[in-house]
Design an enzyme around this catalytic site. Sequence first.
Site, PDB file in Angstrom:
ATOM      1  N   ARG A 179       0.839  -1.200   0.000  1.00  0.00           N
ATOM      2  CA  ARG A 179       0.000   0.000   0.000  1.00  0.00           C
ATOM      3  C   ARG A 179       0.876   1.252   0.000  1.00  0.00           C
ATOM      4  O   ARG A 179       0.565   2.235  -0.672  1.00  0.00           O
ATOM      5  CB  ARG A 179      -0.951   0.002   1.192  1.00  0.00           C
ATOM      6  CG  ARG A 179      -2.077  -1.018   1.087  1.00  0.00           C
ATOM      7  CD  ARG A 179      -3.051  -0.916   2.233  1.00  0.00           C
ATOM      8  NE  ARG A 179      -3.875   0.284   2.145  1.00  0.00           N
ATOM      9  CZ  ARG A 179      -4.684   0.715   3.113  1.00  0.00           C
ATOM     10  NH1 ARG A 179      -4.763   0.045   4.257  1.00  0.00           N
ATOM     11  NH2 ARG A 179      -5.392   1.805   2.958  1.00  0.00           N
ATOM     12  N   CYS A 240      -1.287   5.753   9.123  1.00  0.00           N
ATOM     13  CA  CYS A 240      -1.594   4.474   8.466  1.00  0.00           C
ATOM     14  C   CYS A 240      -2.721   4.750   7.488  1.00  0.00           C
ATOM     15  O   CYS A 240      -2.731   5.778   6.828  1.00  0.00           O
ATOM     16  CB  CYS A 240      -1.947   3.415   9.500  1.00  0.00           C
ATOM     17  SG  CYS A 240      -3.354   3.840  10.554  1.00  0.00           S
TER      18      CYS A 240
END
Length: 285
Positions: A179, A240
């Site tokens: 990611r 995150c």
Amino acid sequence: MTTAVTITPGALDRALASGAPPVVLDVRWQLGDPNGREYYRVGHIPGAVFADLDTELAAPPSPQGGRHPLPDPEALQAAARRWGISAGRAVVVYDDNGNTAAARAWWLLRWAGVADVTILDGALAAWQGAGLRLEAGDPEGVPPGDITLTPGALPVLDADEAAELARKGLLLDARAAERYRGETEPVDPRAGHIPGALSAPTGDNLTTAGAFLTPAELRARFASLGADPDEPAVPVGVYCGSGVTAAHQIAALAIAGIDAALFPGSWSAWSADPARPAVTGPHPG
């Protein structure tokens, strides 16, 4: 952050049998799986209360705040009292996934001024691995607590501050490496990472059994990324996807003796703003 971050299953079992048992919060949650409460009902640590990450540990999502904005302090205080938290009473949190969700409750309560909050090291698997029992169903008549929360005890970053920290300090991206690189983005508007941020996947904080690495191992890990408890002049921040697993990273940093700030909106808020740049690939950019 100098107070203990974790507690062992044995120590929790003894505390629950004492005259001053802690409040235990079951924070089972995973991205894309809304069934945490049902897993709790099947079996949980005796006396534990379920804490819903989406509705109690976060405000409703928004483009500006991300998928899990910090909850309104009054709403968080009401939830904490429902869970039975009172002034001076210890709190222990756990989940069934390496505490990557439970750490959100740990961080939020410490941010809100609750000093004695610890994470069950090894999560539910460690409790069961120690041969300790579970109970099923919903709790009956949890006595309400009287805690008064005072938010602001831990540092937070907004998007501008996160961008500046990536340039002048150290900003860690706690998401999975793919990611960070922008190879996949399952839920947020754009793929990639904040310019200047370093990849530091949360999973690398844990052993294969799901417990935190030792303090020495975590210090070595974060030193390799530029965060060193002996060099506190370098400020550290973490983000995150939506401010959940970043809290786990902050717990790991605390075990290593390193303080860090949380960017609550994280990538979900950053990527929703078309004016914010995104970098793809393995390099900070």
